[in-house]
Design an enzyme around this catalytic site. Structure first.
Site, PDB file in Angstrom:
ATOM      1  N   GLY A 249       4.444   2.231  -3.524  1.00  0.00           N
ATOM      2  CA  GLY A 249       4.301   1.801  -2.139  1.00  0.00           C
ATOM      3  C   GLY A 249       3.793   0.387  -2.072  1.00  0.00           C
ATOM      4  N   THR A 256      -4.805   2.315  -5.741  1.00  0.00           N
ATOM      5  CA  THR A 256      -5.906   2.180  -6.690  1.00  0.00           C
ATOM      6  C   THR A 256      -7.088   3.024  -6.260  1.00  0.00           C
ATOM      7  OG1 THR A 256      -5.240  -0.100  -6.862  1.00  0.00           O
ATOM      8  CG2 THR A 256      -7.322   0.483  -7.871  1.00  0.00           C
ATOM      9  N   SER A 574      20.950  -2.778   4.378  1.00  0.00           N
ATOM     10  CA  SER A 574      20.519  -2.449   5.731  1.00  0.00           C
ATOM     11  C   SER A 574      20.546  -3.638   6.691  1.00  0.00           C
ATOM     12  CB  SER A 574      19.139  -1.803   5.710  1.00  0.00           C
ATOM     13  OG  SER A 574      18.175  -2.737   5.328  1.00  0.00           O
ATOM     14  N   LYS A 617       9.551  -0.034   8.313  1.00  0.00           N
ATOM     15  CA  LYS A 617      10.278  -1.001   9.149  1.00  0.00           C
ATOM     16  C   LYS A 617       9.752  -0.986  10.577  1.00  0.00           C
ATOM     17  CE  LYS A 617      14.564  -0.962   6.514  1.00  0.00           C
ATOM     18  NZ  LYS A 617      15.913  -0.407   6.380  1.00  0.00           N
TER      19      LYS A 617
HETATM   20  P1  ADP Z   1      -3.315  -0.656  -3.604  1.00  0.00           P
HETATM   21  O1  ADP Z   1      -3.842  -0.186  -4.909  1.00  0.00           O
HETATM   22  O2  ADP Z   1      -2.281   0.254  -3.013  1.00  0.00           O
HETATM   23  O3  ADP Z   1      -2.870  -2.068  -3.593  1.00  0.00           O
HETATM   24  P2  ADP Z   1      -6.056  -0.411  -2.738  1.00  0.00           P
HETATM   25  O4  ADP Z   1      -6.362   0.952  -3.221  1.00  0.00           O
HETATM   26  O5  ADP Z   1      -6.587  -1.550  -3.504  1.00  0.00           O
HETATM   27  O6  ADP Z   1      -4.500  -0.583  -2.547  1.00  0.00           O
HETATM   28  O7  ADP Z   1      -6.513  -0.501  -1.210  1.00  0.00           O
HETATM   29  C1  ADP Z   1      -6.924  -1.679  -0.559  1.00  0.00           C
HETATM   30  C2  ADP Z   1      -8.208  -1.445   0.193  1.00  0.00           C
HETATM   31  O8  ADP Z   1      -7.990  -0.563   1.288  1.00  0.00           O
HETATM   32  C3  ADP Z   1      -9.258  -0.785  -0.665  1.00  0.00           C
HETATM   33  O9  ADP Z   1     -10.495  -1.330  -0.296  1.00  0.00           O
HETATM   34  C4  ADP Z   1      -9.189   0.669  -0.275  1.00  0.00           C
HETATM   35  O10 ADP Z   1     -10.421   1.308  -0.444  1.00  0.00           O
HETATM   36  C5  ADP Z   1      -8.808   0.588   1.193  1.00  0.00           C
HETATM   37  N1  ADP Z   1      -7.995   1.743   1.608  1.00  0.00           N
HETATM   38  C6  ADP Z   1      -6.660   1.899   1.424  1.00  0.00           C
HETATM   39  N2  ADP Z   1      -6.226   3.045   1.955  1.00  0.00           N
HETATM   40  C7  ADP Z   1      -7.295   3.649   2.501  1.00  0.00           C
HETATM   41  C8  ADP Z   1      -7.483   4.874   3.215  1.00  0.00           C
HETATM   42  N3  ADP Z   1      -6.460   5.706   3.482  1.00  0.00           N
HETATM   43  N4  ADP Z   1      -8.715   5.180   3.631  1.00  0.00           N
HETATM   44  C9  ADP Z   1      -9.757   4.343   3.365  1.00  0.00           C
HETATM   45  N5  ADP Z   1      -9.656   3.165   2.726  1.00  0.00           N
HETATM   46  C10 ADP Z   1      -8.437   2.812   2.289  1.00  0.00           C
END
Ligand code: ADP
Length: 669
Positions: A249, A256, A574, A617
Site C-alpha cells: 500500500g 511499519t 485507466s 482514487k
Molecule cells: P508505512 O510503513 O505504511 O509507510 P507508517 O507505519 O510509518 O507507514 O505510518 C506513518 C505514521 O502514521 C506512523 O506514525 C503511524 O504510527 C501512523 N499511523 C498509520 N496508520 C495508523 C492508524 N491506522 N492508526 C494510528 N496511527 C497510524
C-alpha cells in the site's frame, strides 16, 4: 599472503587480542560448524604476520562469528487476546489488516502447540519399548521402526518432527538413514544413539548433519533434555512455515506501525531494513572475504545487532530493488524469505550457513505488480489503502498529536486542535494517501509551541490552535486547489490514476497543429498508456461525424498529447477515458470542466471498462477538490462496497458508454 610463523615483531597487544578471542571462542556456546570455522581462522592467524592487513580482517571475522546469535532467541508470547488489544490500542481502523494478522498469529500458535511426533528406530525390540515408554510419558506421539528402511517408509507417509535412531542396524544403518533424511526432509531433527565404542563415529555423524547424539546407556535426564532441544527447534520451524506476509500500500498507511505492534505482541525484537534502490546483492548477502573492506550482508549484521535469531524482520520496499541490481533479486529474496530455503542462508562473508528460519519476515511493497513472479507466489498480500479525511482527523487527534506532544515535551492538554483546523492542515498542507506529511506538519507545530511555551513561560495556559496560527507557524499553504479553482479549458481534462503512492490526479493536455498526421506522446508514458492514446484517437476518427467533428481533422495535422510529469510513473489503462475526453474537447472546441475527474479504460468501440484502486482514487479526488467523478458502470459493486465517507462530498456518476459521459465533462462550445 602468508608470512610464515609469527616472528618476534608481534606486539604484546595483538597477541593478547587473538588469545582473548581464542578463549572467547572456547567459552562461547557456538554450534560445531561455527566453532570449527572460528578455530580454523585463528589457526590461520597463527601463521600470519600480525602487521599485514589480512590479520585484522581475520580478527574481525572471528569477532563477527562470536557476535551472531547462533542460539539466542526470545520466547514468543502467544496470547492472542493480548495481541488483539495491542493492535487495537495502537491503530485506528485497519479492521481487515488486524483480522488477518490475528488469524496468522492464531495459526502459528496452533502449529506451535501440536504435540511433537518422534520416530524411534532400533533393531532391538526391548530398546524400542524402553524409548517409547519414556517418550510417551512426556506427552510425545511415538512411532517405531526396526531398521532404516522401515523408517524411510514411515517418513514418506507421516509427518515426523524428530527421529531417534540407533547407529548399528542390519538393514540400512543409522548413518545411511541420516543421509537419506537430510536429502529428503531437511527439517527433521535427527538424534543418533551410539555405544561407548563408537564416539568417533558420533562425531562423524554430527559432521554429516545429525543434530544431537546420545551415548549408551541412555540417561533419562539426558534423553529428556536432548529431545526437548530438538522439539524446540522443530517448533520454531513449524512456526515459521506458512505463507509470508506482505503488507502492500501507499507510504504512511501504517505498515511499519502494524509490524512493530506484531513484534510487541509476540514480545520479539523488531528490525527494519529497506531494499529500496539496492543495487548490489552483496548488500543483502555480504561480500566475499577476499575483498579488502568486505562486510557481512545487512541481514546478518542486523541479527548481530539485536542479538536474537528470531526477531520480527521487516523488509521494506521489496518491490523497489534497483533496476540495475547486480544478481537475481528474486532468488536472493527467496533465499532470505522462504522458510524452506532460509534455514541454511549463506552469507558470502560468513561463508557457513546461518539459520534464518526463526526470523519472522514481513515484506512491504508499494506496488505488488512489480514483484517477481516466483516471490509473489509465496507471499500473502495484505492491502493497506489510503485514509479518508475523517480518518486522518481521528488518527491525528487520538494518536499523532498526543505522540508529538509527548515527544516535544508538551503536556497532553496544553494545546487544542479543533477538527476544522485539522481539516485545514490536511487539505492545504498535505497531499497524500497516508499520514507521513500530516505527522510532519503536526510535529512542526508542536515543536514551535514548545519553544513559545518556554520563552513566554506560559505552561499553564491552553493554546487553541486556529487557521491563522497554523499559517504563522507553518508558513503559506503548500497545496493549491488547482482543480476546484481552475477554469474549464479546451483540450485539458482531469483524470484519476493509481500509483505506488496511492490515488493521484493527472491532467491530460492536447493540442493540434499543422502537420502530417502524426500522434506525438510526451510525459514519459508507459506502453499501455501510449496504447490508450492510440485507441482514443482511432475511436474518435471512426466516429467523427457522430461527435460533430470534421472527418479530415487528422489529414494535415499532428496531434500532441502530454501528461505533465509530477513524480508519477505513468502507465496502465485507466487514463483511456480521460484522454479521449481531452481529444473530444480539443476537436469540438467545447471546454472541459476541470472539476470533473474520470477513470476508466476505453475500448475501441467506445465502451468504458472497469478499473482498480477505486478507494484511493476517490480519496485523491476529494482531496484535490474534485466535484464530480465519472467511473465505469461495471465498477458499481466495488463502489457500493466502499465506506460511505469515501464518497462523501463527491458526486459519483457511473457511465457505460462514452457518449453518456461526454455531456458531463464538456461544456457547450
Ligand atoms: P508505512 O510503513 O505504511 O509507510 P507508517 O507505519 O510509518 O507507514 O505510518 C506513518 C505514521 O502514521 C506512523 O506514525 C503511524 O504510527 C501512523 N499511523 C498509520 N496508520 C495508523 C492508524 N491506522 N492508526 C494510528 N496511527 C497510524
Amino acid at each position: 599472503m602468508l608470512f610464515g610463523r609469527r616472528g618476534e615483531n608481534e606486539t604484546v597487544e595483538e597477541k593478547r587480542e587473538d588469545d582473548k578471542l581464542r578463549a572467547r571462542v572456547d567459552e562461547a556456546n557456538l554450534p560445531e560448524i561455527a566453532k570449527t570455522a572460528a578455530i580454523r581462522e585463528l589457526e590461520r592467524l597463527d601463521r600470519m604476520d600480525p602487521s599485514v592487513p589480512e590479520f585484522a580482517v581475520g580478527l574481525n571475522y572471528v569477532e563477527f562469528i562470536l557476535s551472531l546469535p547462533w542460539r539466542e532467541s526470545s520466547h514468543d508470547n502467544l496470547d492472542l487476546a493480548r495481541a488483539e488489544s495491542i493492535l487495537s490500542a495502537r491503530h485506528h481502523g485497519l479492521g481487515h489488516v488486524k483480522e488477518r494478522v490475528l488469524e496468522y498469529l492464531a495459526v502459528k500458535t496452533l502449529r506451535g502447540m501440536q504435540s511433537g511426533r518422534i520416530l524411534v528406530v532400533d533393531d532391538e525390540e526391548i530398546a524400542r519399548d524402553n524409548l517409547e515408554f519414556m517418550l510417551s510419558k512426556q506427552g510425545y506421539d511415538v512411532v517405531r521402526a526396526a531398521n532404516g528402511r522401515q523408517a524411510m517408509e514411515i517418513l514418506s507417509r507421516q509427518d515426523v518432527d524428530v527421529v531417534i535412531t540407533d547407529l548399528k542396524m542390519s538393514v540400512m544403518d543409522g548413518i545411511q538413514l541420516l543421509e537419506s533424511i537430510r536429502a529428503n526432509w531437511p527439517g527433521i531433527q535427527v538424534i543418533l544413539i551410539t555405544g561407548y565404542a563408537t564416539v568417533a563415529t558420533a562425531v562423524e555423524a554430527l559432521q554429516k548433519g545429525a543434530d544431537h547424539y546420545l551415548s549408551k546407556p541412555i540417561s533419562l535426564e539426558e534423553l529428556r533434555e536432548v529431545v526437548r532441544r530438538a522439539m524446540t527447534r522443530c517448533g520454531q520451524l513449524r512456526l515459521s512455515r506458512g505463507p509470508l506476509l506482505c503488507f502492500s500500500g501507499p507510504p504512511g498507511t501504517g505498515k511499519t506501525s502494524i509490524g512493530r505492534a506484531v513484534a510487541e505482541a509476540l514480545e520479539r525484537k523488531f528490525v527494519r531494513f529497506s531494499l529500496g534502490g539496492l543495487r548490489d546483492e552483496a548488500e543483502i548477502r555480504g561480500h566475499r572475504r577476499t575483498y579488502v573492506g568486505a562486510l557481512p550482508g545487512r541481514i546478518l549484521r542486523e541479527l548481530a545487532r539485536v542479538g536474537v535469531k528470531n526477531p520480527v524482520f521487516m523488509l521494506d520496499e521489496v518491490d523497489k530493488i534497483g533496476q540495475d541490481f547486480r544478481g537475481d533479486p528474486s532468488s536472493v529474496l527467496l533465499d532470505v524469505l522462504d522458510p524452506e530455503q532460509n534455514a541454511s542462508f549463506m552469507d558470502h562473508y560468513l561463508d557457513i550457513p546461518f539459520d534464518l528460519s526463526g526470523v519472522m519476515f514481513i515484506a512491504t511493497a508499494n506496488l505488488v505488480e512489480r514483484l517477481p513472479g516466483p516471490l509473489l507466489d509465496r507471499l500473502e498480500i495484505i492491502p493497506f489503502t489510503g485514509y479518508t479525511e475523517r480518518e486522518k482527523i481521528a488518527i491525528a487527534k487520538n494518536y499523532l498529536i498526543p505522540r508529538q506532544q509527548r515527544e516535544n515535551g508538551l503536556d497532553r492538554d496544553s494545546a487544542e486542535f479543533p477538527d476544522e483546523v485539522l481539516s485545514f492542515i490536511v487539505r492545504d498542507y498535505t497531499r497524500e494517501a497516508g499520514l507521513r506529511g500530516l505527522e510532519r506538519e503536526l510535529a512542526g507545530i508542536c515543536r514551535k509551541l514548545a519553544r513559545k511555551q518556554l520563552i513566554n513561560g506560559t505552561k499553564d495556559t491552553i493554546v487553541r490552535v486556529d487557521e491563522d496560527m497554523v499559517r504563522r507557524l507553518l508558513g503559506p499553504r503548500r497545496f493549491t486547489h488547482e482543480v476546484a479553482e481552475g477554469v474549464a479549458r479546451v483540450g485539458v481534462t482531469t483524470g484519476l490514476v493509481w500509483s505506488g503512492v496511492g490515488g493521484e490526479i493527472i491532467f491530460v493536455e492536447t493540442v493540434r497543429m499543422r502537420g502530417t498526421g502524426q500522434l506525438i506522446l510526451t510525459g514519459s508514458l508507459g506502453d499501455v498508456l501510449q496504447e490508450s492514446a492510440r485507441i482514443a484517437l482511432s475511436y474518435i476518427r471512426s466516429r467523427a461525424s457522430e461527435f460533430g467533428v470534421d472527418e479530415g481533422f487528422f489529414d494535415a495535422a499532428d496531434i500532441h498529447i502530454h501528461i505533465p510529469a509530477g513524480a508519477i510513473s505513468k502507465d496502465g489503462p485507466s487514463a483511456g477515458v480521460t484522454i479521449v475526453m481531452a481529444l473530444l474537447s480539443l476537436l469540438t472546441g467545447r471546454p472541459a470542466r476541470l472539476d470533473v475527474a474520470m477513470s476508466g479504460e476505453l475500448s475501441l468501440g467506445g465502451r468504458i471498462l472497469p478499473v482498480q484502486g477505486l478507494r484511493d482514487k476517490l480519496l485523491a479526488a476529494a482531496q484535490a477538490g474534485v466535484k464530480t467523478v465519472i467511473l465505469p458502470a461495471a465498477n458499481a459493486d466495488d463502489i457500493a462496497a466502499l465506506a460511505p465517507d469515501v464518497t462523501e462530498g463527491l458526486e459519483v456518476v457511473l457511465a457505460d458508454d462514452l457518449a453518456e459521459a461526454a455531456d458531463l465533462v464538456l461544456l457547450p462550445g
